[in-house]
Design a protein around this motif. Structure first.
Motif, PDB file in Angstrom:
ATOM      1  N   ILE A  40      35.165  32.171  24.395  1.00 22.82           N
ATOM      2  CA  ILE A  40      36.619  32.218  24.509  1.00 22.82           C
ATOM      3  C   ILE A  40      37.124  30.782  24.439  1.00 22.82           C
ATOM      4  CG2 ILE A  40      38.546  32.817  26.029  1.00 22.82           C
ATOM      5  CD1 ILE A  40      36.687  34.999  27.202  1.00 22.82           C
ATOM      6  N   MET A  41      38.036  30.506  23.522  1.00 25.53           N
ATOM      7  CA  MET A  41      38.612  29.177  23.347  1.00 25.53           C
ATOM      8  C   MET A  41      37.526  28.123  23.125  1.00 25.53           C
ATOM      9  SD  MET A  41      41.813  29.277  25.986  1.00 25.53           S
ATOM     10  CE  MET A  41      42.507  27.815  25.266  1.00 25.53           C
ATOM     11  N   ASN A  42      36.410  28.514  22.464  1.00 26.84           N
ATOM     12  CA  ASN A  42      35.320  27.604  22.105  1.00 26.84           C
ATOM     13  C   ASN A  42      34.610  26.979  23.298  1.00 26.84           C
ATOM     14  OD1 ASN A  42      35.770  28.022  19.353  1.00 26.84           O
ATOM     15  ND2 ASN A  42      37.389  26.490  19.358  1.00 26.84           N
ATOM     16  N   GLU A  43      34.846  27.494  24.493  1.00 27.77           N
ATOM     17  CA  GLU A  43      34.200  26.919  25.673  1.00 27.77           C
ATOM     18  C   GLU A  43      34.022  28.017  26.721  1.00 27.77           C
ATOM     19  OE1 GLU A  43      35.228  22.867  27.097  1.00 27.77           O
ATOM     20  OE2 GLU A  43      35.933  23.953  28.862  1.00 27.77           O
ATOM     21  N   GLN A  44      32.895  27.982  27.407  1.00 29.82           N
ATOM     22  CA  GLN A  44      32.627  28.954  28.464  1.00 29.82           C
ATOM     23  C   GLN A  44      32.001  28.230  29.648  1.00 29.82           C
ATOM     24  OE1 GLN A  44      30.411  32.364  27.187  1.00 29.82           O
ATOM     25  NE2 GLN A  44      30.243  33.206  29.233  1.00 29.82           N
ATOM     26  N   HIS A  45      32.460  28.569  30.848  1.00 30.96           N
ATOM     27  CA  HIS A  45      31.913  28.010  32.087  1.00 30.96           C
ATOM     28  C   HIS A  45      31.135  29.109  32.800  1.00 30.96           C
ATOM     29  CE1 HIS A  45      34.356  24.233  32.301  1.00 30.96           C
ATOM     30  NE2 HIS A  45      34.969  24.882  31.337  1.00 30.96           N
ATOM     31  N   VAL A  46      29.926  28.754  33.256  1.00 25.57           N
ATOM     32  CA  VAL A  46      29.056  29.708  33.949  1.00 25.57           C
ATOM     33  C   VAL A  46      28.493  28.994  35.177  1.00 25.57           C
ATOM     34  CG1 VAL A  46      27.044  31.216  33.736  1.00 25.57           C
ATOM     35  CG2 VAL A  46      28.415  30.697  31.709  1.00 25.57           C
ATOM     36  N   ALA A  47      28.359  29.732  36.281  1.00 27.23           N
ATOM     37  CA  ALA A  47      27.817  29.125  37.504  1.00 27.23           C
ATOM     38  C   ALA A  47      26.779  30.053  38.128  1.00 27.23           C
ATOM     39  CB  ALA A  47      28.929  28.839  38.501  1.00 27.23           C
ATOM     40  N   TRP A  48      25.749  29.434  38.710  1.00 25.68           N
ATOM     41  CA  TRP A  48      24.704  30.148  39.431  1.00 25.68           C
ATOM     42  C   TRP A  48      24.479  29.484  40.780  1.00 25.68           C
ATOM     43  CZ3 TRP A  48      23.963  28.839  34.219  1.00 25.68           C
ATOM     44  CH2 TRP A  48      23.806  29.902  33.340  1.00 25.68           C
ATOM     45  N   ALA A  49      23.912  30.245  41.688  1.00 25.39           N
ATOM     46  CA  ALA A  49      23.501  29.716  42.992  1.00 25.39           C
ATOM     47  C   ALA A  49      22.090  30.237  43.266  1.00 25.39           C
ATOM     48  CB  ALA A  49      24.454  30.180  44.088  1.00 25.39           C
ATOM     49  N   PRO A  50      21.340  29.507  44.088  1.00 24.14           N
ATOM     50  CA  PRO A  50      20.021  30.023  44.485  1.00 24.14           C
ATOM     51  C   PRO A  50      20.177  31.290  45.323  1.00 24.14           C
ATOM     52  CG  PRO A  50      20.274  27.708  45.127  1.00 24.14           C
ATOM     53  CD  PRO A  50      21.610  28.197  44.665  1.00 24.14           C
ATOM     54  N   TRP A  51      19.167  32.133  45.325  1.00 22.28           N
ATOM     55  CA  TRP A  51      19.193  33.321  46.177  1.00 22.28           C
ATOM     56  C   TRP A  51      19.236  32.935  47.647  1.00 22.28           C
ATOM     57  CZ3 TRP A  51      16.554  38.574  45.619  1.00 22.28           C
ATOM     58  CH2 TRP A  51      17.043  39.236  44.493  1.00 22.28           C
ATOM     59  N   SER A  52      18.562  31.839  47.987  1.00 20.77           N
ATOM     60  CA  SER A  52      18.583  31.384  49.367  1.00 20.77           C
ATOM     61  C   SER A  52      18.610  29.860  49.368  1.00 20.77           C
ATOM     62  CB  SER A  52      17.365  31.897  50.142  1.00 20.77           C
ATOM     63  OG  SER A  52      16.181  31.375  49.577  1.00 20.77           O
ATOM     64  N   GLY A  53      19.165  29.306  50.404  1.00 20.65           N
ATOM     65  CA  GLY A  53      19.225  27.857  50.530  1.00 20.65           C
ATOM     66  C   GLY A  53      20.410  27.274  49.775  1.00 20.65           C
ATOM     67  N   PRO A  54      20.607  25.977  49.945  1.00 20.62           N
ATOM     68  CA  PRO A  54      21.737  25.323  49.298  1.00 20.62           C
ATOM     69  C   PRO A  54      21.462  25.068  47.820  1.00 20.62           C
ATOM     70  CG  PRO A  54      20.479  23.725  50.557  1.00 20.62           C
ATOM     71  CD  PRO A  54      19.860  25.074  50.813  1.00 20.62           C
ATOM     72  N   GLY A  55      22.543  24.963  47.067  1.00 26.50           N
ATOM     73  CA  GLY A  55      22.418  24.627  45.660  1.00 26.50           C
ATOM     74  C   GLY A  55      23.510  25.275  44.833  1.00 26.50           C
ATOM     75  N   HIS A  56      23.595  24.820  43.583  1.00 26.03           N
ATOM     76  CA  HIS A  56      24.635  25.303  42.694  1.00 26.03           C
ATOM     77  C   HIS A  56      24.380  24.740  41.303  1.00 26.03           C
ATOM     78  CE1 HIS A  56      28.685  25.187  40.815  1.00 26.03           C
ATOM     79  NE2 HIS A  56      28.799  26.344  41.410  1.00 26.03           N
ATOM     80  N   GLU A  57      24.668  25.516  40.274  1.00 25.82           N
ATOM     81  CA  GLU A  57      24.680  25.009  38.904  1.00 25.82           C
ATOM     82  C   GLU A  57      25.998  25.373  38.256  1.00 25.82           C
ATOM     83  OE1 GLU A  57      22.457  25.074  34.556  1.00 25.82           O
ATOM     84  OE2 GLU A  57      21.513  26.165  36.211  1.00 25.82           O
ATOM     85  N   HIS A  58      26.591  24.408  37.570  1.00 21.75           N
ATOM     86  CA  HIS A  58      27.793  24.635  36.775  1.00 21.75           C
ATOM     87  C   HIS A  58      27.476  24.220  35.349  1.00 21.75           C
ATOM     88  CE1 HIS A  58      31.992  23.366  35.378  1.00 21.75           C
ATOM     89  NE2 HIS A  58      31.849  24.662  35.198  1.00 21.75           N
ATOM     90  N   LEU A  59      27.541  25.183  34.431  1.00 26.11           N
ATOM     91  CA  LEU A  59      27.200  24.989  33.029  1.00 26.11           C
ATOM     92  C   LEU A  59      28.451  25.128  32.181  1.00 26.11           C
ATOM     93  CD1 LEU A  59      24.826  24.994  30.769  1.00 26.11           C
ATOM     94  CD2 LEU A  59      25.220  27.467  30.786  1.00 26.11           C
ATOM     95  N   VAL A  60      28.621  24.234  31.231  1.00 24.99           N
ATOM     96  CA  VAL A  60      29.711  24.324  30.265  1.00 24.99           C
ATOM     97  C   VAL A  60      29.086  24.436  28.878  1.00 24.99           C
ATOM     98  CG1 VAL A  60      31.757  23.222  29.294  1.00 24.99           C
ATOM     99  CG2 VAL A  60      31.222  22.929  31.725  1.00 24.99           C
ATOM    100  N   LEU A  61      29.339  25.564  28.218  1.00 22.65           N
ATOM    101  CA  LEU A  61      28.883  25.788  26.847  1.00 22.65           C
ATOM    102  C   LEU A  61      30.048  25.534  25.909  1.00 22.65           C
ATOM    103  CD1 LEU A  61      26.950  29.153  27.220  1.00 22.65           C
ATOM    104  CD2 LEU A  61      25.960  26.930  26.706  1.00 22.65           C
ATOM    105  N   ARG A  62      29.785  24.791  24.846  1.00 22.46           N
ATOM    106  CA  ARG A  62      30.835  24.505  23.864  1.00 22.46           C
ATOM    107  C   ARG A  62      30.312  24.800  22.461  1.00 22.46           C
ATOM    108  NH1 ARG A  62      31.854  19.674  27.117  1.00 22.46           N
ATOM    109  NH2 ARG A  62      33.756  20.094  28.279  1.00 22.46           N
ATOM    110  N   GLU A  63      31.146  25.461  21.681  1.00 20.87           N
ATOM    111  CA  GLU A  63      30.837  25.642  20.270  1.00 20.87           C
ATOM    112  C   GLU A  63      31.092  24.338  19.543  1.00 20.87           C
ATOM    113  OE1 GLU A  63      32.057  29.181  18.030  1.00 20.87           O
ATOM    114  OE2 GLU A  63      32.771  29.967  19.946  1.00 20.87           O
TER     115      GLU A  63
END
Length: 191
Positions: free
Chosen positions: A5-28
């Motif tokens: 959508i609009m040539n860019e997509q943001h996706v985020a994940w977290a661990p099942w347990s414990g602290p953490g985070h991922e933020h991914l930006v995909l661009r065409e």
């Protein structure tokens, strides 16, 4: 090709347990996609880490370049591929120990499972064994790994490490992005 959508997509994940985070930006981009990601996590020994990675992916879902940077240190790893399984380091030196690897697997990210899922385009009840460049975090080392992907049906895959015997079922969305990686990662809702 993944259409964003609009040539860019943001996706985020977290661990099942414990602290953490991922933020991914995909661009065409004209040559395929780029993936920029920020990962905050904790090692098995309880040490926090902060990783930034960049992938350049061609229209056939082959990784052409990967860069990993461990924040707070001088640790950096850059690899380039011709798309046919030949790899070199950032200075152009050949890495024959990685010959035949098309995909990469970054240990701290579920996104890299999307690469072979999209590239292989497996039909239900079919499978493929692949060689990957396994990138460990936070050590930023690269080695060859052997994996198997089995398509169990729409948006479901069995992933197996052929070296360790580790197996898990991955749920993905219609674009092949991981929703649930049991015990490791879960997708966060989009806003």
């Amino acid at each position: 090709m993944l259409r964003l959508i609009m040539n860019e997509q943001h996706v985020a994940w977290a661990p099942w347990s414990g602290p953490g985070h991922e933020h991914l930006v995909l661009r065409e981009v004209p040559s395929g996609l780029t993936a920029h990601s920020s990962v905050e996590g904790v090692t098995d020994e309880g040490r926090p880490f902060s990783l930034r990675y960049f992938l350049r992916i061609d229209t056939a879902w082959r990784v052409r370049e990967v860069e990993l940077v461990l924040l707070g240190s001088d640790a950096r790893l850059v690899l380039r591929s011709d798309g046919a399984g030949r790899w070199s380091d950032e200075k152009g030196r050949s890495l024959p120990e990685l010959d035949g690897c098309i995909d990469v697997d970054i240990s701290a990210s579920p996104f890299t499972n999307t690469l072979p899922i999209r590239r292989l385009g497996l039909a239900p009840d079919s499978s493929d064994d692949i060689s990957v460049v396994y990138l460990s975090v936070p050590g930023l080392s690269a080695r060859r790994g052997r994996q198997r992907y089995i398509c169990l049906g729409p948006e479901r895959y069995l992933f197996e490490s052929l070296e360790t015997g580790y197996r898990t079922e991955l749920r993905v969305d219609a674009e092949g992005l991981v929703l649930d990686y049991p015990g490791l990662f879960r997708r966060l809702p989009s806003r």
